[in-house]
Motif scaffolding. Structure first.
Motif, PDB file in Angstrom:
ATOM      1  N   VAL A 187       0.848  -1.192   0.000  1.00  0.00           N
ATOM      2  CA  VAL A 187       0.000   0.000   0.000  1.00  0.00           C
ATOM      3  C   VAL A 187       0.881   1.238   0.000  1.00  0.00           C
ATOM      4  CG1 VAL A 187      -1.767   1.281   1.280  1.00  0.00           C
ATOM      5  CG2 VAL A 187      -1.839  -1.224   1.228  1.00  0.00           C
ATOM      6  N   THR A 188       0.472   2.245  -0.755  1.00  0.00           N
ATOM      7  CA  THR A 188       1.153   3.539  -0.723  1.00  0.00           C
ATOM      8  C   THR A 188       0.140   4.632  -0.456  1.00  0.00           C
ATOM      9  OG1 THR A 188       2.768   2.769  -2.364  1.00  0.00           O
ATOM     10  CG2 THR A 188       2.676   5.133  -1.942  1.00  0.00           C
ATOM     11  N   ARG A 189       0.495   5.513   0.453  1.00  0.00           N
ATOM     12  CA  ARG A 189      -0.258   6.744   0.671  1.00  0.00           C
ATOM     13  C   ARG A 189       0.728   7.907   0.700  1.00  0.00           C
ATOM     14  NH1 ARG A 189      -3.770   3.987  -0.725  1.00  0.00           N
ATOM     15  NH2 ARG A 189      -5.822   3.649   0.231  1.00  0.00           N
ATOM     16  N   THR A 190       0.308   9.008   0.138  1.00  0.00           N
ATOM     17  CA  THR A 190       1.102  10.237   0.153  1.00  0.00           C
ATOM     18  C   THR A 190       0.347  11.239   1.005  1.00  0.00           C
ATOM     19  OG1 THR A 190       1.871   9.725  -2.087  1.00  0.00           O
ATOM     20  CG2 THR A 190       2.251  11.958  -1.253  1.00  0.00           C
ATOM     21  N   ILE A 191       0.940  11.650   2.110  1.00  0.00           N
ATOM     22  CA  ILE A 191       0.219  12.450   3.097  1.00  0.00           C
ATOM     23  C   ILE A 191       0.961  13.758   3.386  1.00  0.00           C
ATOM     24  CG2 ILE A 191      -0.942  10.485   4.146  1.00  0.00           C
ATOM     25  CD1 ILE A 191       1.191  10.325   6.236  1.00  0.00           C
ATOM     26  N   PRO A 192       0.216  14.814   3.660  1.00  0.00           N
ATOM     27  CA  PRO A 192       0.842  16.098   3.997  1.00  0.00           C
ATOM     28  C   PRO A 192       1.328  16.088   5.440  1.00  0.00           C
ATOM     29  CG  PRO A 192      -1.551  16.323   4.013  1.00  0.00           C
ATOM     30  CD  PRO A 192      -1.258  14.913   3.576  1.00  0.00           C
ATOM     31  N   VAL A 193       2.550  16.450   5.648  1.00  0.00           N
ATOM     32  CA  VAL A 193       3.132  16.412   6.989  1.00  0.00           C
ATOM     33  C   VAL A 193       2.323  17.257   7.958  1.00  0.00           C
ATOM     34  CG1 VAL A 193       5.176  17.000   8.347  1.00  0.00           C
ATOM     35  CG2 VAL A 193       5.442  15.886   6.115  1.00  0.00           C
ATOM     36  N   ASP A 194       1.828  18.410   7.502  1.00  0.00           N
ATOM     37  CA  ASP A 194       1.054  19.298   8.368  1.00  0.00           C
ATOM     38  C   ASP A 194      -0.400  18.860   8.518  1.00  0.00           C
ATOM     39  OD1 ASP A 194       3.281  20.863   8.607  1.00  0.00           O
ATOM     40  OD2 ASP A 194       2.651  22.347   7.128  1.00  0.00           O
ATOM     41  N   GLY A 195      -0.827  17.883   7.721  1.00  0.00           N
ATOM     42  CA  GLY A 195      -2.216  17.470   7.768  1.00  0.00           C
ATOM     43  C   GLY A 195      -3.095  18.160   6.755  1.00  0.00           C
ATOM     44  N   THR A 196      -2.533  19.079   5.974  1.00  0.00           N
ATOM     45  CA  THR A 196      -3.305  19.830   4.983  1.00  0.00           C
ATOM     46  C   THR A 196      -2.490  19.955   3.705  1.00  0.00           C
ATOM     47  OG1 THR A 196      -4.355  21.111   6.753  1.00  0.00           O
ATOM     48  CG2 THR A 196      -4.552  21.967   4.510  1.00  0.00           C
ATOM     49  N   PHE A 197      -3.100  19.664   2.566  1.00  0.00           N
ATOM     50  CA  PHE A 197      -2.434  19.816   1.277  1.00  0.00           C
ATOM     51  C   PHE A 197      -2.377  21.286   0.879  1.00  0.00           C
ATOM     52  CE2 PHE A 197      -4.221  15.507   1.047  1.00  0.00           C
ATOM     53  CZ  PHE A 197      -3.166  14.779   0.541  1.00  0.00           C
ATOM     54  N   THR A 198      -1.262  21.693   0.283  1.00  0.00           N
ATOM     55  CA  THR A 198      -1.224  22.984  -0.383  1.00  0.00           C
ATOM     56  C   THR A 198      -1.984  22.884  -1.701  1.00  0.00           C
ATOM     57  OG1 THR A 198       0.791  22.542  -1.635  1.00  0.00           O
ATOM     58  CG2 THR A 198       1.056  23.413   0.614  1.00  0.00           C
ATOM     59  N   GLU A 199      -2.237  24.018  -2.344  1.00  0.00           N
ATOM     60  CA  GLU A 199      -2.961  24.000  -3.616  1.00  0.00           C
ATOM     61  C   GLU A 199      -2.207  23.190  -4.650  1.00  0.00           C
ATOM     62  OE1 GLU A 199      -3.884  24.722  -7.617  1.00  0.00           O
ATOM     63  OE2 GLU A 199      -2.049  25.552  -6.689  1.00  0.00           O
ATOM     64  N   VAL A 220      -1.636  17.942  -7.885  1.00  0.00           N
ATOM     65  CA  VAL A 220      -0.933  16.739  -8.320  1.00  0.00           C
ATOM     66  C   VAL A 220      -1.610  15.502  -7.738  1.00  0.00           C
ATOM     67  CG1 VAL A 220       1.270  15.530  -8.314  1.00  0.00           C
ATOM     68  CG2 VAL A 220       1.228  18.024  -8.526  1.00  0.00           C
ATOM     69  N   TYR A 221      -1.973  15.573  -6.476  1.00  0.00           N
ATOM     70  CA  TYR A 221      -2.615  14.438  -5.823  1.00  0.00           C
ATOM     71  C   TYR A 221      -3.907  14.053  -6.538  1.00  0.00           C
ATOM     72  CZ  TYR A 221      -4.235  11.396  -2.052  1.00  0.00           C
ATOM     73  OH  TYR A 221      -4.652  10.310  -1.338  1.00  0.00           O
ATOM     74  N   GLN A 222      -4.713  15.035  -6.891  1.00  0.00           N
ATOM     75  CA  GLN A 222      -5.989  14.742  -7.537  1.00  0.00           C
ATOM     76  C   GLN A 222      -5.787  14.100  -8.893  1.00  0.00           C
ATOM     77  OE1 GLN A 222      -9.117  15.331  -5.943  1.00  0.00           O
ATOM     78  NE2 GLN A 222      -9.668  13.882  -7.568  1.00  0.00           N
ATOM     79  N   ALA A 223      -4.760  14.521  -9.612  1.00  0.00           N
ATOM     80  CA  ALA A 223      -4.473  13.916 -10.910  1.00  0.00           C
ATOM     81  C   ALA A 223      -4.137  12.432 -10.752  1.00  0.00           C
ATOM     82  CB  ALA A 223      -3.323  14.651 -11.591  1.00  0.00           C
ATOM     83  N   VAL A 224      -3.336  12.113  -9.754  1.00  0.00           N
ATOM     84  CA  VAL A 224      -2.965  10.717  -9.525  1.00  0.00           C
ATOM     85  C   VAL A 224      -4.178   9.913  -9.053  1.00  0.00           C
ATOM     86  CG1 VAL A 224      -1.514   9.181  -8.133  1.00  0.00           C
ATOM     87  CG2 VAL A 224      -0.563  11.313  -9.052  1.00  0.00           C
ATOM     88  N   LEU A 225      -4.976  10.497  -8.191  1.00  0.00           N
ATOM     89  CA  LEU A 225      -6.186   9.809  -7.726  1.00  0.00           C
ATOM     90  C   LEU A 225      -7.139   9.531  -8.880  1.00  0.00           C
ATOM     91  CD1 LEU A 225      -7.912   8.751  -5.379  1.00  0.00           C
ATOM     92  CD2 LEU A 225      -8.834  11.078  -5.144  1.00  0.00           C
TER      93      LEU A 225
END
Length: 523
Positions: A349-361, A366-371
């Motif tokens: 399993v791979t997850r890419t997560i924001p260290v602060d808990g919130t994605f920047t714009e 990029v995340y949405q494109a991969v999703l």
């Protein structure tokens, strides 16, 4: 001491010098004393493993492919890590698949499928009530190193196999009860392999690169019988068949992968909770790696593969396992990890997560494109008549279109998707899917027509894992996206009705769900 009295290296071979520090007692009085005064062994035999019947069906399927031939499937040997320390043992996956044995209890064991004559097969079939089509082709025998008696030197002095060093090994009777296999001492293996080979009555195949000592035994037998020609191809055909036998998982295997995925999900929750500590540590990636590794050992046999814990630009190195970097606020951290349960089946399993808990714009874009690419691949998997290769094509259509929208391609998405183009692959150089099971990249020796060009079938378990990787120094990437890497990977099962199930769906996937999940875990 005179020069003539100086010991020379020849007086004690290098191979014997490792015991110089041991100061091992050797007196007969000691040997008599240590062998005496122990309690009796338990009388009860272990229950038959829940994997035993499934393993028997797998062996029968393999035997039907090679009637009249002796098939040799070693577990493998202990491997030296350094000096007299061994790596933790893990049996060869084909051995685990055909015996149902996992963990680390059977180094040097060898499963042999001995061919049965027509009379032997008919008699075995009649005794078992099998139909003519199910007439056994082989008898499976497990050659195993059982525990030694307490009156032997091995019991107290052998650091590789001795009971006082590595624990109580099973007896032949115990391993037979557990597996349903006839068990024999491994010392009888050589004679068993040689039976009828010299007379040219039996052909022997051995799994290549599983156990060099067993391969050497088989090679000697072949040479003595004049059967060496074509041996490599013969063994490769066995490895190929063993790999293809695992393409479709049975109900036991599916349950084990589910358990591995569930443990892996707990590990990812542990990672989220550890992020504040990771940020405070100079090698925060090691904090993440260690937290997941602890869960893997607590819940299963260990890791299915080396964990990738890649923060920031490190995630643009696809197999970043050094994991020695810092984890900083504002970064993404890409974690590719899987728990291997005791049966040796693994999640991936791979997850890419924001260290602060919130994605920047930019990260969210990029995340949405991969999703979207992952979702397109998953949707394609659920359609009738889909081939394995189509999963990758579906994901690439989305990524090429998105990269074209961002002005990163030298032409249109369609031109990039053409085999003569493929410009989008600059930022996604790996494949989208692979089979999963006992190996993280399972069934790797299967033929192309059975793997990449095959239709999806019930029982197949595979990953879907598109990604985008924008290195910091890539001048073809918009500046605001440089240094961002995203991969989303899930484990997928084809059900009996042809529909597909995301086994790892319990771990959030959408940006909003990831943020909410992280907020809940971090309080």
């Amino acid at each position: 001491m005179t020069e003539s009295q100086t010991p020379t290296p020849e007086e004690q071979p290098l191979t014997e010098r490792g015991s110089n520090r041991s100061q091992r007692p050797t007196s007969q009085a000691f040997r008599t004393f240590i062998a005496d005064g122990w309690g009796s062994r338990p009388d009860a035999l272990p229950e038959r493993s829940p994997a035993a019947d499934h393993a028997a069906a797998r062996r029968a399927a393999l035997g039907r492919l090679f009637p009249g031939e002796r098939l040799v499937v070693p577990a493998g040997q202990l491997v030296t890590r350094n000096n007299d320390n061994d790596y933790r043992f893990r049996p060869h996956s084909a051995f685990a698949h055909l015996t149902g044995l996992g963990t680390d209890q059977e180094p040097d064991a060898v499963l042999v499928l001995h061919p049965l004559g027509e009379d032997d097969g008919a008699a075995t079939s009649a005794a078992g009530g099998a139909s003519p089509d199910d007439t056994p082709t082989h008898e499976a025998v497990l050659y195993f190193r059982p525990r030694a008696g307490r009156d032997t030197e091995e019991f107290y002095a052998d650091s590789r196999y001795g009971e006082l060093w590595v624990g109580v090994r099973p007896s032949l009777e115990e391993i037979s009860a557990l597996t349903g296999l006839r068990a024999e001492h491994v010392d009888s293996l050589a004679d068993a392999l040689a039976k009828d080979v010299g007379a040219g009555q039996v052909r022997v195949r051995v799994v290549p690169q599983a156990d060099a000592a067993v391969e050497a035994q088989v090679a000697t037998l072949r040479a003595q019988a004049g059967l060496s020609e074509g041996a490599a191809d013969s063994d490769a055909a066995l490895a190929e068949a063993l790999s293809e036998l695992r393409l479709r998982k049975d109900t036991y295997e599916i349950g084990e992968v589910r358990a591995a995925v569930a443990a892996t999900a707990k590990g990812f929750e542990d990672i989220v909770r550890s992020l504040p500590r990771a940020v405070d540590h100079p090698r925060g990636e090691r904090v993440i790696e260690g937290v997941f590794g602890a869960r893997a050992r607590e819940e299963g046999n260990g890791l299915g593969y080396d964990t990738i814990a890649a923060a920031g630009n490190h995630a643009n190195t696809l197999h970043w396992i050094r994991n020695d970097g810092a984890v900083r606020a504002g970064q993404l951290v890409l974690v590719d990890a899987g728990v291997e349960v005791d049966s040796l089946y693994t999640a991936d399993v791979t997850r890419t997560i924001p260290v602060d808990g919130t994605f920047t714009e930019a990260q969210r874009r990029v995340y949405q494109a991969v999703l979207d690419a992952a979702d397109a691949s998953f949707a394609r998997a659920g359609q009738p008549g889909v081939k394995f290769r189509d999963l990758h094509a579906a994901a690439m259509e989305v990524l090429a279109a998105r990269l074209a929208e961002w002005g990163m391609l030298p032409g249109t998405a369609e031109e990039s998707l053409d085999p003569e183009g493929q410009y989008h692959r600059r930022w996604m150089v790996h494949g989208t899917s692979h089979h999963l099971g006992l190996d993280v990249h399972d069934c790797a020796q299967a033929r192309r027509e059975m793997y990449l060009d095959a239709d999806l079938e019930p029982g197949m378990i595979f990953t879907i894992e598109p990604g985008l990787y924008f290195r910091e120094d890539d001048l073809k990437v918009p500046e605001e996206l440089r240094g961002i890497a995203v991969r989303i990977e899930d484990d997928i099962l084809v059900r009996e009705d042809g529909s597909v199930e995301n086994l790892s769906a319990a771990l959030p996937r959408t940006p909003d769900d990831v943020e909410a999940w992280m907020a809940r875990l971090r309080g």
